[in-house]
Scaffold this motif. Structure first.
Motif, PDB file in Angstrom:
ATOM      1  N   SER A 133       4.534  42.853 -60.101  1.00  0.00           N
ATOM      2  CA  SER A 133       3.433  42.434 -59.228  1.00  0.00           C
ATOM      3  C   SER A 133       3.357  40.912 -59.219  1.00  0.00           C
ATOM      4  O   SER A 133       3.908  40.242 -60.098  1.00  0.00           O
ATOM      5  N   LYS A 160       5.559  44.541 -49.944  1.00  0.00           N
ATOM      6  CA  LYS A 160       5.453  45.959 -50.258  1.00  0.00           C
ATOM      7  C   LYS A 160       5.201  46.784 -49.002  1.00  0.00           C
ATOM      8  O   LYS A 160       5.751  47.881 -48.839  1.00  0.00           O
ATOM      9  N   LYS A 161       4.368  46.238 -48.115  1.00  0.00           N
ATOM     10  CA  LYS A 161       4.059  46.968 -46.890  1.00  0.00           C
ATOM     11  C   LYS A 161       5.161  46.803 -45.849  1.00  0.00           C
ATOM     12  O   LYS A 161       5.041  47.314 -44.726  1.00  0.00           O
ATOM     13  N   GLY A 173      10.352  44.644 -55.603  1.00  0.00           N
ATOM     14  CA  GLY A 173       9.272  45.557 -55.949  1.00  0.00           C
ATOM     15  C   GLY A 173       9.220  45.879 -57.435  1.00  0.00           C
ATOM     16  O   GLY A 173       8.632  46.871 -57.842  1.00  0.00           O
TER      17      GLY A 173
END
Lengths: 455, 321, 305
Positions: A430, A255-256, A427
């Motif tokens: 989770s 995600k980052k 994405g």
């Protein structure tokens, strides 16, 4: 006109037949008429009077290994074919099982696939056919991977203790002096490199589920409990806290934008590795050989690689895990199982073959005779720029490896884990939710296969 | 010759004496040959047909009526596998994909091949002959190798797309990403097959009597009108043939996704198309019984789709008797 | 009308038309359209050629880009390696492919001609039903056949032999359909009856009277069958495990699998895969170039009717 066409067709056919018949193809043993010899060996049979055992294997140096074996044996000869690597071979193997014929006598398999074939009665327990006698040559973890209780279903050859391969040039440039020892440090370093405008730190390839599973096990996950003594019982535990934590950890990195989402083993991935797109590669002991073969470590990327122990969740209690590695199993379709077991246990076990394998980096040997030899311990790896990688990293990792328990539904499980990883990488989900979904999916499948499932 | 559409609409089994009036008077000789002699000619093919199509199919159907779990033995379950297939999201998702794919791909493919054939029929320069051959060329390339080439061309790292976009400082889209995979595959299939379809249409166009065009020209029709009003209707049976082929091929879509799966970064799943799903059920998960059921279910759907298509084009007779 | 008659009747008119067309000046727009199509259809082939001239480094990280030549022109070393790698297994695969394509193609065509003629020119019980079955068989998914065919052939101990590839490829229902359509029109019943009146047996009638008339369709079906066998991938993939028997498609597939997993013992197979793909398409391309008139002539059969 018509005659010409036919003449042309016939002569082309004859030409093709000639081309096929007298091509120099590796000296296959042509059908010798009366004796029921195997005709499709890639290798030469040295002692033509000895009985033959057919072998499927994909080790890159297999030709040499087979020659070593055949030259050293009067009583038995190996007839070897490479029907493809990994999935390609398993497809053929499964076809042979389902058809009830077409299997070789001895087959190279990865440890995580053994249980799936054991439950289909495709493999022979070789514990009493000589395997017990060589047990002391292997670490407890390596032996556990090929056993079910006291039964032994394959002779271990090659292991995959995991470690962290990294680029010294990238680390230097972004001021990382020591490689990360924990996963927290790994994430911190990744953020640091990214903040300084550096490349991605690693890669969460969806197509290497065995890698991800090993990383989950490292944090204490126990995906499956299974014992062939009670083959209908399967414990599935894919959504415990450890499993979720590891998926969440990687989902966070993705995600980052700290790690890539490229499938591994593809030309795109390799091209990225060569081009310095990834600072590290979380992989197994066979990776240097793999990367070398793909052109990494030459030219621009020469001398920039080093290896460190795999980062830990708890540095005080390190856990060693394994990815890949392979063994020789005897199939239930083998005509002479004792002879086949002799081949399975002896084929990649002579010092010459083992030395050729590890020196060319095509295997990480599990044989303790090699692991304890001074040559192996002190070897300066060319890929790692002279680092004594075996001594520093891989041998300790292998010795600390405790072995995994694999389910007989590995192929399906891997496909589903891959699908969940694709969703994580996109994405869409989770890590925790992926674990929950996976658990439900696998339990449903296992039940449909007739297992009594414990969650 | 005068009206080929009528010829096309006739059922193919014209058999004895389709060529004209004399046949009606020769019933006698036809009767004489109503014997087993026909079977002597058909026999060799019939044997191959029975051994390599009917028998395997029957065996596959038999397999589909059983279920086998890894932990259980094989049991007879009747149509359970079919019930499962038609409630299996993987199978239904695959069917949905190939139907959508057929709906978009086939018109595009037809537009390319028909327009190319019409142009090639209208102009006869040296370049046109060269172009005809080049458009046909991909048909000579095995689908496996074609897919492999496109896999390289699609590469986000070293493919030409990346270079093109790199010139503008942008990142190229990945034609096999989950959002683009539909178009990415469509391009590969169009490239592989449009030339073959073009040649079939072209061959049909070449068989039209040019006198028809002359007549139209005299009536003041331009080239576009000639193409649309005369040529296209006259090759309509060729078009239907191609459409049926394309429809069958698309519903059974397999080779290209199977090869490109390796480089698709996960967007081509093991259940991407029904055929791929059946293959993986059989060879990866050892579910031969369920795989057989999926294949059969797919076969039924293909049959229904083709039948509906032929019904709407009113050409049933020309392909299926 | 027979196709033969159609084309011969057209020929004169067509030539006249073409002559006039040529005079009527350039066609800019159609030519631009064709040019765009040619570029589109040729780009992958151009790429294949360019990539074949690169070494592995140039292939993945070359400076000149995917569609232009690298500094290092490595076509000859690549070819040399292709033909010598693994004792020249590539040549063997090429030979196998040629053999399978010709044996399967000729066999399938002979069966198709006989069956198509039988369907077209004889009345017998079960004819309509058989022909419907034949046409329906085109819709059978390949995967449904591969597994049971494998089991069947292994019962006969034929898996992993050349027969496992050749025998199933004798099945070409579409070829039979084409021949039936063609034979129904191209072989006049009067001719057959005349031959029979002269006392010729059915087979002699077929070989001496009917077959010469069927030749154009025979060649088309032959070409289609050969291309079909040549491009075949999944059947030999499932049937063969002996690499010495692989056709070129399966062989290159094997290399691709090995290259992806780096199983070549410290040297990359990608270069070989690419130059191998290039060489493997050459025979069919030559066949297409030299036989193109048969493609055009013969394919009209299936589409016109």
């Amino acid at each position: 006109m018509k005659k010409k066409t036919i003449v042309a067709a016939v002569s082309a056919l004859a030409l093709a037949a000639m081309l096929a018949a007298c091509s120099s193809g590796g000296g296959s043993t042509t059908s010798s008429g009366t004796s029921p010899k195997l005709t499709n060996c890639t290798n030469k049979i040295v002692n033509k009077s000895a009985p033959e055992v057919s072998v499927w294997a994909w080790y890159p140096n297999m030709a040499k290994v087979v020659d070593n074996f055949n030259n050293g044996h009067k009583d038995v000869q190996v007839c070897w074919t490479n029907v493809g690597q990994g999935g390609d071979e398993y497809t053929k193997f499964q076809t042979g099982i389902s058809a009830g014929k077409g299997l070789p006598d001895v087959v190279m398999l990865e440890a995580d696939h053994l249980a799936g074939y054991e439950i289909q009665n495709a493999l022979v327990d070789i514990s009493k056919l000589g395997a017990d006698k060589v047990k002391s040559n292997f670490s407890a973890g390596a032996w556990k991977d090929v056993s079910q209780g006291s039964a032994v279903y394959a002779a271990p050859v090659d292991g995959g203790p995991m470690a962290l391969i990294y680029r010294t040039d990238v680390f230097q440039k972004y001021g990382i002096t020591t490689p990360p020892a924990t996963w927290d440090e790994y994430a911190a370093d990744a953020a640091k490199v990214k903040a300084a405008g550096g490349p991605m730190f690693g890669d969460l390839g969806a197509n290497v589920p065995a890698n991800l599973m090993a990383l989950q096990i490292q944090k204490g996950a126990v995906p499956y409990k299974y014992d062939l003594k009670d083959p209908k019982k399967l414990t599935v535990n894919l959504a415990d806290q450890a499993s979720k934590d590891v998926l969440d950890y990687w989902a966070g990195l993705v995600k980052k934008g700290l790690v890539g989402t490229q499938d591994q083993f593809t030309t795109d991935y390799i091209s990225g590795v060569v081009g310095g797109k990834y600072a590290t590669y979380t992989s197994a002991a066979w990776a240097p050989g793999y990367l070398t073969g793909a052109g990494v470590g030459k030219g621009d990327s020469k001398g920039v690689w080093a290896v460190a122990p795999l980062p830990q969740w708890d540095a005080a209690n390190p856990v060693s895990v394994n990815w890949g590695g392979s063994a020789f199993a005897v199939t239930t379709q083998a005509t002479d199982k004792k002879l086949a077991a002799e081949v399975a246990l002896g084929l990649y076990a002579d010092p010459d073959s083992l030395a050729d394998g590890w020196k060319n980096q095509v295997i990480f040997p599990l044989n303790q005779g090699v692991l304890k030899s001074a040559d192996f311990i002190n070897n300066k790896s060319e890929f790692f720029n002279g680092q004594t990688a075996n001594k520093d990293v891989y041998i300790p990792a292998e010795n600390a490896y405790k072995g995994f328990v694999y389910a007989p539904i590995t192929v399906y499980y891997y496909a589903q884990l891959q699908a969940e990883t694709v969703k994580i990488n996109a994405g869409k989900i989770s890590g925790s939710d992926a674990a929950t979904e996976l658990q439900a999916n696998i339990v449903k499948y296992a039940k449909s296969q007739g297992f009594t499932v414990t969650e | 010759m005068a009206n080929e559409t009528a010829v096309a609409a006739r059922p193919p089994l014209r058999g004895t004496g389709a060529t004209g009036s004399p046949s009606r008077t020769r019933r006698g000789s036809s009767q004489r040959r109503r014997s087993a002699t026909g079977w002597l000619f058909i026999g060799p093919f019939a044997i191959v047909f029975i051994i390599f199509l009917v028998a395997p199919l029957a065996y596959a159907f038999y397999l589909s009526l059983f279920s086998k779990g890894l932990a259980t033995g094989t049991t007879f379950t009747g149509i359970d596998n079919y019930v499962k297939a038609f409630t299996d999201p993987s199978f239904l998702g695959g069917i949905w994909f190939v139907l959508r794919f057929a709906l978009v791909l086939i018109p595009v493919q037809m537009a390319v091949s028909l327009s190319a054939a019409l142009v090639l029929d209208a102009i006869t320069t040296r370049f046109a002959r060269f172009a005809r051959l080049m458009i046909f060329l991909p048909y000579a390339i095995p689908a496996v190798i074609g897919a492999l080439m496109w896999g390289f061309l699609y590469s986000p790292t070293f493919g030409p797309l990346q270079q093109l976009f790199g010139l503008f400082g942008a990142n190229a889209p990945f034609p096999l990403s989950p959002d683009n995979v539909f178009g990415g595959l469509m391009n590969v299939v169009t490239w592989q097959w449009a030339g073959y379809y073009m040649i079939i249409i072209y061959a049909a166009l070449q068989g039209i009597d040019p006198a028809l065009y002359e007549a139209a020209k005299i009536d003041g029709a331009n080239s576009w009108q000639v193409a649309m009003r005369i040529k296209v209707p006259l090759v309509s049976s060729a078009l239907v043939l191609i459409l049926v082929f394309a429809l069958i091929g698309t519903l059974q879509f397999f080779t290209e996704p199977a090869i490109l799966r390796l480089v698709s970064n996960g967007s081509i799943t093991p259940d991407f198309t029904p055929n791929l799903y059946a293959y993986n059920q059989a060879f990866s998960y050892a579910n031969f019984n369920y795989a057989s059921a999926i294949s059969f279910a797919l076969g039924i759907i293909v049959f229904i789709a083709v039948y509906i298509f032929l019904f709407f084009t009113r050409k049933r007779g020309s392909i299926l008797s | 009308m027979t196709t033969a008659r159609i084309s011969s009747a057209n020929r004169t008119a067509r030539t006249a038309r073409e002559g006039r067309r040529a005079r009527s000046g350039s066609h800019l727009v159609p030519h631009l359209f064709l040019g765009a199509l040619v570029v589109y259809f040729l780009i992958p082939i151009w790429w294949l050629f360019v990539a074949s001239t690169k070494d592995v480094g140039g292939l993945f990280n070359g400076s000149a880009g995917a569609l232009w030549f690298d500094k290092n022109f490595a076509l000859w070393p690549n070819l040399a390696e292709l033909f010598t790698y693994n004792d020249g297994i590539y040549l063997r695969w090429l030979g196998n492919s040629l053999f399978y394509a010709l044996a399967g193609g000729i066999g399938a065509t002979v069966l198709a001609v006989l069956a198509g003629y039988g369907f077209a020119k004889f009345q017998f019980r079960g004819r309509n039903f058989s022909f419907a079955l034949l046409l329906g068989s085109v819709m059978v998914p390949l995967t449904a056949l591969v597994i049971p065919t494998f089991v069947l052939l292994s019962e006969l101990k034929l898996t992993d032999t050349i027969w496992a590839v050749i025998l199933p490829s004798l099945l070409n229902p579409f070829g039979v359909y084409l021949m039936q359509v063609y034979a129904a029109d191209a072989v006049p019943d009067e001719l057959l009856d005349a031959a029979r009146v002269d006392g010729a047996g059915e087979f002699r009638t077929f070989f001496q009277v009917a077959f010469p008339l069927l030749r154009p369709a025979f060649i088309t079906v032959l070409l289609l069958s050969i291309v079909g066998s040549w491009n075949n991938y999944f059947l030999p993939l499932a049937m063969l495990s002996n690499t010495q028997l692989f056709p070129i498609t399966v062989g290159i597939g094997l290399w691709e699998g090995l290259a992806a997993g780096n199983n070549s013992g410290g040297h990359s197979l990608w270069g070989l895969i690419i130059v191998g793909s290039l060489v493997s398409v050459i025979p069919l391309v030559i066949a297409f170039l030299s036989l193109q008139k048969y493609w055009r002539g013969g394919l009209a059969i299936g589409s016109l009717k």
